[in-house]
Enzyme design. Structure first.
Site, PDB file in Angstrom:
ATOM      1  N   VAL A  15     -28.422 -44.623 -41.233  1.00 17.42           N
ATOM      2  CA  VAL A  15     -26.969 -44.475 -41.375  1.00 17.42           C
ATOM      3  C   VAL A  15     -26.229 -45.464 -40.469  1.00 17.42           C
ATOM      4  O   VAL A  15     -25.253 -46.096 -40.889  1.00 17.42           O
ATOM      5  CB  VAL A  15     -26.526 -43.025 -41.065  1.00 17.42           C
ATOM      6  CG1 VAL A  15     -25.031 -42.875 -41.314  1.00 17.42           C
ATOM      7  CG2 VAL A  15     -27.308 -42.030 -41.920  1.00 17.42           C
ATOM      8  N   ARG A  46     -32.662 -46.699 -29.249  1.00 18.68           N
ATOM      9  CA  ARG A  46     -33.725 -46.635 -28.246  1.00 18.68           C
ATOM     10  C   ARG A  46     -34.325 -48.011 -27.988  1.00 18.68           C
ATOM     11  O   ARG A  46     -34.541 -48.413 -26.864  1.00 18.68           O
ATOM     12  CB  ARG A  46     -34.845 -45.699 -28.719  1.00 18.68           C
ATOM     13  CG  ARG A  46     -34.564 -44.258 -28.461  1.00 18.68           C
ATOM     14  CD  ARG A  46     -35.676 -43.410 -28.995  1.00 18.68           C
ATOM     15  NE  ARG A  46     -35.865 -43.612 -30.427  1.00 18.68           N
ATOM     16  CZ  ARG A  46     -36.276 -42.683 -31.267  1.00 18.68           C
ATOM     17  NH1 ARG A  46     -36.589 -41.491 -30.819  1.00 18.68           N
ATOM     18  NH2 ARG A  46     -36.407 -42.922 -32.546  1.00 18.68           N
ATOM     19  N   VAL A 134     -22.401 -33.150 -44.474  1.00 18.03           N
ATOM     20  CA  VAL A 134     -22.599 -32.255 -45.620  1.00 18.03           C
ATOM     21  C   VAL A 134     -22.653 -33.077 -46.897  1.00 18.03           C
ATOM     22  O   VAL A 134     -21.660 -33.668 -47.313  1.00 18.03           O
ATOM     23  CB  VAL A 134     -21.456 -31.216 -45.721  1.00 18.03           C
ATOM     24  CG1 VAL A 134     -21.744 -30.244 -46.857  1.00 18.03           C
ATOM     25  CG2 VAL A 134     -21.266 -30.476 -44.416  1.00 18.03           C
ATOM     26  N   GLY A 136     -23.979 -35.970 -47.566  1.00 19.73           N
ATOM     27  CA  GLY A 136     -23.892 -37.430 -47.397  1.00 19.73           C
ATOM     28  C   GLY A 136     -22.623 -38.082 -47.895  1.00 19.73           C
ATOM     29  O   GLY A 136     -21.588 -38.033 -47.239  1.00 19.73           O
ATOM     30  N   GLY A 189     -40.414 -43.349 -50.970  1.00 18.57           N
ATOM     31  CA  GLY A 189     -39.340 -43.310 -49.982  1.00 18.57           C
ATOM     32  C   GLY A 189     -38.287 -42.244 -50.263  1.00 18.57           C
ATOM     33  O   GLY A 189     -37.230 -42.232 -49.643  1.00 18.57           O
ATOM     34  N   GLU A 192     -39.383 -37.713 -46.568  1.00 19.50           N
ATOM     35  CA  GLU A 192     -39.768 -38.119 -45.216  1.00 19.50           C
ATOM     36  C   GLU A 192     -41.277 -37.967 -45.040  1.00 19.50           C
ATOM     37  O   GLU A 192     -41.919 -37.181 -45.755  1.00 19.50           O
ATOM     38  CB  GLU A 192     -39.087 -37.207 -44.192  1.00 19.50           C
ATOM     39  CG  GLU A 192     -37.574 -37.224 -44.230  1.00 19.50           C
ATOM     40  CD  GLU A 192     -36.988 -38.453 -43.573  1.00 19.50           C
ATOM     41  OE1 GLU A 192     -37.674 -39.077 -42.739  1.00 19.50           O
ATOM     42  OE2 GLU A 192     -35.854 -38.812 -43.924  1.00 19.50           O
ATOM     43  N   LYS A 207     -26.371 -27.468 -44.016  1.00 20.04           N
ATOM     44  CA  LYS A 207     -25.144 -27.866 -44.726  1.00 20.04           C
ATOM     45  C   LYS A 207     -24.387 -26.630 -45.197  1.00 20.04           C
ATOM     46  O   LYS A 207     -23.158 -26.564 -45.112  1.00 20.04           O
ATOM     47  CB  LYS A 207     -25.509 -28.753 -45.914  1.00 20.04           C
ATOM     48  CG  LYS A 207     -26.141 -30.071 -45.491  1.00 20.04           C
ATOM     49  CD  LYS A 207     -26.807 -30.769 -46.659  1.00 20.04           C
ATOM     50  CE  LYS A 207     -27.566 -31.998 -46.198  1.00 20.04           C
ATOM     51  NZ  LYS A 207     -28.456 -32.555 -47.221  1.00 20.04           N
TER      52      LYS A 207
HETATM   53  N1  LIG Z   1     -30.426 -40.749 -43.621  1.00 18.07           N
HETATM   54  C1  LIG Z   1     -29.536 -40.164 -44.406  1.00 18.07           C
HETATM   55  O1  LIG Z   1     -29.470 -40.408 -45.605  1.00 18.07           O
HETATM   56  C2  LIG Z   1     -28.563 -39.163 -43.823  1.00 18.07           C
HETATM   57  C3  LIG Z   1     -27.626 -38.552 -44.665  1.00 18.07           C
HETATM   58  C4  LIG Z   1     -26.697 -37.664 -44.122  1.00 18.07           C
HETATM   59  C5  LIG Z   1     -26.737 -37.394 -42.768  1.00 18.07           C
HETATM   60  N2  LIG Z   1     -27.681 -37.981 -41.996  1.00 18.07           N
HETATM   61  C6  LIG Z   1     -27.679 -37.676 -40.566  1.00 18.07           C
HETATM   62  O2  LIG Z   1     -27.364 -38.858 -39.867  1.00 18.07           O
HETATM   63  C7  LIG Z   1     -28.010 -38.847 -38.590  1.00 18.07           C
HETATM   64  C8  LIG Z   1     -28.846 -40.111 -38.459  1.00 18.07           C
HETATM   65  O3  LIG Z   1     -29.809 -40.122 -39.472  1.00 18.07           O
HETATM   66  P1  LIG Z   1     -30.678 -41.428 -39.814  1.00 18.07           P
HETATM   67  O4  LIG Z   1     -31.371 -41.133 -41.077  1.00 18.07           O
HETATM   68  O5  LIG Z   1     -29.834 -42.647 -39.703  1.00 18.07           O
HETATM   69  O6  LIG Z   1     -31.719 -41.378 -38.606  1.00 18.07           O
HETATM   70  P2  LIG Z   1     -32.731 -42.528 -38.156  1.00 18.07           P
HETATM   71  O7  LIG Z   1     -32.891 -43.552 -39.193  1.00 18.07           O
HETATM   72  O8  LIG Z   1     -33.925 -41.848 -37.619  1.00 18.07           O
HETATM   73  O9  LIG Z   1     -31.946 -43.209 -36.939  1.00 18.07           O
HETATM   74  C9  LIG Z   1     -31.770 -42.579 -35.713  1.00 18.07           C
HETATM   75  C10 LIG Z   1     -31.292 -43.614 -34.708  1.00 18.07           C
HETATM   76  O10 LIG Z   1     -31.052 -42.925 -33.468  1.00 18.07           O
HETATM   77  C11 LIG Z   1     -31.638 -43.686 -32.419  1.00 18.07           C
HETATM   78  N3  LIG Z   1     -32.021 -42.774 -31.348  1.00 18.07           N
HETATM   79  C12 LIG Z   1     -32.856 -41.724 -31.389  1.00 18.07           C
HETATM   80  N4  LIG Z   1     -32.959 -41.144 -30.195  1.00 18.07           N
HETATM   81  C13 LIG Z   1     -32.180 -41.869 -29.346  1.00 18.07           C
HETATM   82  C14 LIG Z   1     -31.901 -41.801 -27.975  1.00 18.07           C
HETATM   83  N5  LIG Z   1     -32.408 -40.838 -27.204  1.00 18.07           N
HETATM   84  N6  LIG Z   1     -31.078 -42.713 -27.443  1.00 18.07           N
HETATM   85  C15 LIG Z   1     -30.536 -43.693 -28.216  1.00 18.07           C
HETATM   86  N7  LIG Z   1     -30.773 -43.810 -29.541  1.00 18.07           N
HETATM   87  C16 LIG Z   1     -31.580 -42.909 -30.098  1.00 18.07           C
HETATM   88  C17 LIG Z   1     -32.843 -44.380 -33.035  1.00 18.07           C
HETATM   89  O11 LIG Z   1     -33.153 -45.498 -32.247  1.00 18.07           O
HETATM   90  P3  LIG Z   1     -34.352 -46.514 -32.632  1.00 18.07           P
HETATM   91  O12 LIG Z   1     -33.923 -47.130 -33.941  1.00 18.07           O
HETATM   92  O13 LIG Z   1     -34.370 -47.512 -31.555  1.00 18.07           O
HETATM   93  O14 LIG Z   1     -35.585 -45.703 -32.739  1.00 18.07           O
HETATM   94  C18 LIG Z   1     -32.296 -44.723 -34.418  1.00 18.07           C
HETATM   95  O15 LIG Z   1     -31.629 -45.954 -34.387  1.00 18.07           O
HETATM   96  C19 LIG Z   1     -28.805 -37.537 -38.562  1.00 18.07           C
HETATM   97  O16 LIG Z   1     -28.035 -36.549 -37.923  1.00 18.07           O
HETATM   98  C20 LIG Z   1     -28.983 -37.194 -40.013  1.00 18.07           C
HETATM   99  O17 LIG Z   1     -29.148 -35.813 -40.252  1.00 18.07           O
HETATM  100  C21 LIG Z   1     -28.579 -38.858 -42.487  1.00 18.07           C
END
Ligand SMILES: NC(=O)c1ccc[n+]([C@@H]2O[C@H](COP(=O)([O-])OP(=O)(O)OC[C@H]3O[C@@H](n4cnc5c(N)ncnc54)[C@H](OP(=O)(O)O)[C@@H]3O)[C@@H](O)[C@H]2O)c1
Length: 441
Positions: A15, A46, A134, A136, A189, A192, A207
């Protein structure tokens, strides 16, 4: 707001990078619509050295999300780290206390801590926006928080997990088993590496807890959500549903009843003519029933970098334009305590599938157990032992189990559970009965 609104983006994963790309690609339109330049003032993740497919050198890097959250260089903290506890929650809390607006996509954090975070946001006079949390890309939070405010909402429901909907759609199209489709979904993909949170129903429940709060003016109560995942759905169920005029979907449903609010997430049989039955693949759908509006249904992408970034930017532009609303519509002190309706008092129709030994008296005993609970049956389909249905192991031997599928008329969850417990205890079935709730939505 000022000529420039400065963002601190914590989390540069799916995201976060979608957001960076959107802001770069649509910069002109976003600025015009916001009435301010939206500038990325700081980014954080990170691993600074990770190749994220875009050059981030123009943005100030922070190793520590909390330093970014409290930085004087930002106006809005965008939390895209994820997780119910830990860094995401700490950083959001610190940002709110420091007087920064927050935009987040984090349903897990909000479903558990939304109330306390909303209270901090209100105290600081800042926004806590969460459209992306909620479904996306579907703008349901805005619709509920603004457009539907004239209504009394009686029900909110939908298909809110793309992974589950993809798996169920594939099972239906290919006649495959759950495990096979899950493997394919992971390879493609659409699921997960650890799919438990999606297929077990928790993601939908997070949600739903947020939608319930918006719909009924109550505190979000994730722990009160009744949750069943899709793991137990077999090709036999999908085929039987099809023959009976239904499709199986993982639904989240919150409904106001006389005894309280029902919040439930479970596989559900919906009639094929229902618009929900037409939501296929990774698409999501959220519907709200209001007393003046009737039913509003929104369909779209419930996840993915681009749709989710779209929702995040909508929230950012609202703040830039000066729209600051209580996160859960009412001031947090005015949110009502959640009053839970017991799941056992749920009323509805049920699909029951039994694997019944081909013995004299077995069927009569089952019918008696249903009658004992005053459950009347709308239809019964009994196949011969060894019927050519997927998912049935024994084949054509005398006494071997045969599938029996029953659809009940309206009855209570308590009655159906008692009947099924008695049927199982009688020993005429060779596996735990399958039970799927029916919703005529
Ligand atoms: N993916 C979706 O389609 C989607 C849809 C709706 C809502 N969401 C929500 O959006 C949020 C993010 O989801 P995502 O899919 O983008 O997750 P993601 O791809 O796993 O990305 C998480 C990011 O957070 C960083 N991170 C994790 N722990 C950290 C820490 N302690 N300090 C600093 N950075 C940290 C990671 O760093 P690194 O990259 O360096 O590891 C990564 O860049 C979640 O709450 C998820 O539920 C996601």
């Amino acid at each position: 707001m000022a000529d420039t609104v400065r963002l601190g983006i914590a989390g540069l994963g799916t995201v976060g990078m979608g957001l960076v790309r959107l802001l770069e690609q649509n910069r002109g339109d976003v600025t015009k619509r916001a009435g301010s330049a939206i500038e990325i003032a700081g980014v954080c993740a990170r691993d600074r050295d990770l190749d994220r497919g875009a050059n981030l050198d123009a943005y100030t890097w922070f190793d520590d999300p909390i330093k970014l959250a409290e930085s004087d260089e930002i106006d809005i903290f965008v939390e895209l780290i994820g997780g119910e506890e830990g860094m995401a929650r700490d950083a959001v809390e610190r940002a709110l206390r420091a007087g920064k607006h927050v935009v987040t996509a984090n349903k897990a954090m909000l479903a558990h801590h939304g109330l306390s975070l909303a209270a901090i946001a209100e105290k600081s006079g800042v926004a806590l926006n969460f459209e992306a949390a909620v479904a996306g890309g579907i703008p349901i939070v805005k619709v509920m928080r603004e457009s539907l405010l004239g209504n009394r909402v009686s029900r909110v429901y939908g298909i809110m997990n793309g992974t589950c909907n993809y798996i169920l759609t594939q099972m239906e199209e290919k006649g495959s088993y759950f495990g096979e489709v899950l493997d394919e979904a992971q390879a493609a993909g659409f699921a997960e590496a650890d799919p438990a949170y999606d297929i077990g129903g928790q993601d939908t429940a997070h949600k739903l807890a947020l939608l319930t709060s918006l719909a009924f003016g109550t505190e979000a109560s994730f722990d009160s959500v009744y949750i069943e995942g899709i793991e137990q759905i077999t090709p036999t169920d999908i085929e039987a549903a099809d023959n009976l005029g239904y499709r199986i979907k993982l639904l989240g449903v919150a409904v106001q009843t006389e005894s309280g609010i029902e919040q439930r997430v479970h596989p559900t049989m919906v009639p094929k003519k229902s618009p929900l039955a037409e939501i296929n693949g990774v698409s999501n759908c959220v519907a709200v029933d209001g007393d003046f509006i009737g039913t509003v249904m929104l369909v779209g992408s419930g996840a993915g970098a681009n749709p989710t970034a779209s929702s995040v930017v909508g929230d950012i532009i609202d703040i830039a334009r000066g729209t600051i609303l209580p996160p859960f519509i009412h001031a947090s002190k005015d949110l009502l305590p959640y009053k839970q309706a017991a799941m056992r008092s749920h009323e509805g129709g049920y699909y029951i599938r039994l694997s019944v030994y081909d013995r004299s008296g077995a069927f009569a005993a089952i019918a008696q157990r249903m009658a004992d609970q005053e459950i009347s049956l709308e239809s019964i389909v009994q196949r011969r032992p060894g019927a050519e249905l997927p998912g049935i192991s024994a084949r054509g031997q005398a006494g071997a189990p045969a599938p029996v599928v029953m659809i009940t008329h309206q009855t209570s969850e308590a009655s159906i559970r008692k009947a099924l417990e008695a049927i199982e205890a009688d020993g005429h079935v060779d596996e735990k009965p399958q039970m799927i709730r029916i919703e005529n939505l």
